[in-house]
Design a protein around this motif. Sequence first.
Motif, PDB file in Angstrom:
ATOM      1  N   GLU A  83       0.841  -1.188   0.000  1.00  0.00           N
ATOM      2  CA  GLU A  83       0.000   0.000   0.000  1.00  0.00           C
ATOM      3  C   GLU A  83       0.879   1.241   0.000  1.00  0.00           C
ATOM      4  O   GLU A  83       1.734   1.404   0.876  1.00  0.00           O
ATOM      5  CB  GLU A  83      -0.931   0.005   1.209  1.00  0.00           C
ATOM      6  N   GLY A 101      -0.443  -4.959  -5.692  1.00  0.00           N
ATOM      7  CA  GLY A 101      -0.551  -3.515  -5.748  1.00  0.00           C
ATOM      8  C   GLY A 101      -0.266  -3.022  -7.151  1.00  0.00           C
ATOM      9  O   GLY A 101       0.109  -3.788  -8.046  1.00  0.00           O
ATOM     10  N   ALA A 141      -5.547   1.736   0.477  1.00  0.00           N
ATOM     11  CA  ALA A 141      -4.909   0.927  -0.556  1.00  0.00           C
ATOM     12  C   ALA A 141      -4.677   1.751  -1.801  1.00  0.00           C
ATOM     13  O   ALA A 141      -5.060   2.922  -1.874  1.00  0.00           O
ATOM     14  CB  ALA A 141      -5.772  -0.295  -0.872  1.00  0.00           C
ATOM     15  N   ASP A 142      -4.061   1.130  -2.818  1.00  0.00           N
ATOM     16  CA  ASP A 142      -3.733   1.801  -4.066  1.00  0.00           C
ATOM     17  C   ASP A 142      -4.985   1.927  -4.936  1.00  0.00           C
ATOM     18  O   ASP A 142      -5.091   1.324  -5.989  1.00  0.00           O
ATOM     19  CB  ASP A 142      -2.658   1.035  -4.828  1.00  0.00           C
TER      20      ASP A 142
END
Length: 281
Positions: free
Chosen positions: A46, A97, A182-183
Amino acid sequence: MVVLAIIPVFTGFLGVWQLRRLKWKVELIEELEDKLKKQPVNLPKELSSELLESLTFRLVNISGTFDYSRAIFLGPRVREGQVGCNIIVPFARSGGGGEVLVNRGFVSDREIEGKGISRRLKDAATRETKATITAMYPRIYPPNFFTPENDGPKGAWYHGDPKAMADWLSGPAGALPPAGQADTFAAESEDLYTPSAGVTESVKGLLGLGPKGESRVLPALFDEIFTGDATQAGLRLMQGLPVGRAPSIELRNQHAVYAGTWFSLSAATTIMFAVLVRRGR
């Protein structure tokens, strides 16, 4: 007389200001050098703007796969008399990710074929793609007045712009999410504002995917580190391999020179003022 009396005070103030800037710059360099002395850390899955800022000039380990078919050539650049480019490659992280951008370093023009957006590394299909690298998250400075504008559709990249590069490689992109998230990236879609679209985009964000399921490139640019000497660098260039940056800090520190200049002007104009006062009397 009044104007000449003001000049020494003003230039003296500027000299003191530059001394304060000198102290700040020395402390900053020492802080960044301390960061470089620490052991590399693993890059978290992340990412956020705050996290990347804390990693500035910090060494990190990243494992994943390079995609040379989408490489960006940043240049022109010159190294040891050779003209070439810095090659920036999307890097799909093994831990998941979104992809990050890695500046693999300098490659000579003789290792590049094609022109404009069609430029590719020679023998790109046979190059090793899976790797574990040590990289540094640099501080990106804005281009100067004489640097041309980047033009992605023409394959013309003159200065590092992580957001523009990420936009070009993965379509519309948003900013990095706040710390602790998160991304996830907002996607341009006709169904963006419906509940089902919100759930879908959240799942894609957790998987590091874009609006159509493609891999999302994050606006995070890392410089790959090269720790070899000049001989090893020359050997890599002969083999057509990129040569990364050295693990060192390159910050301009001219504040002592500036301070000396201002204090010299202050002293000179003080003498001139004293001479005029004496002649007047």
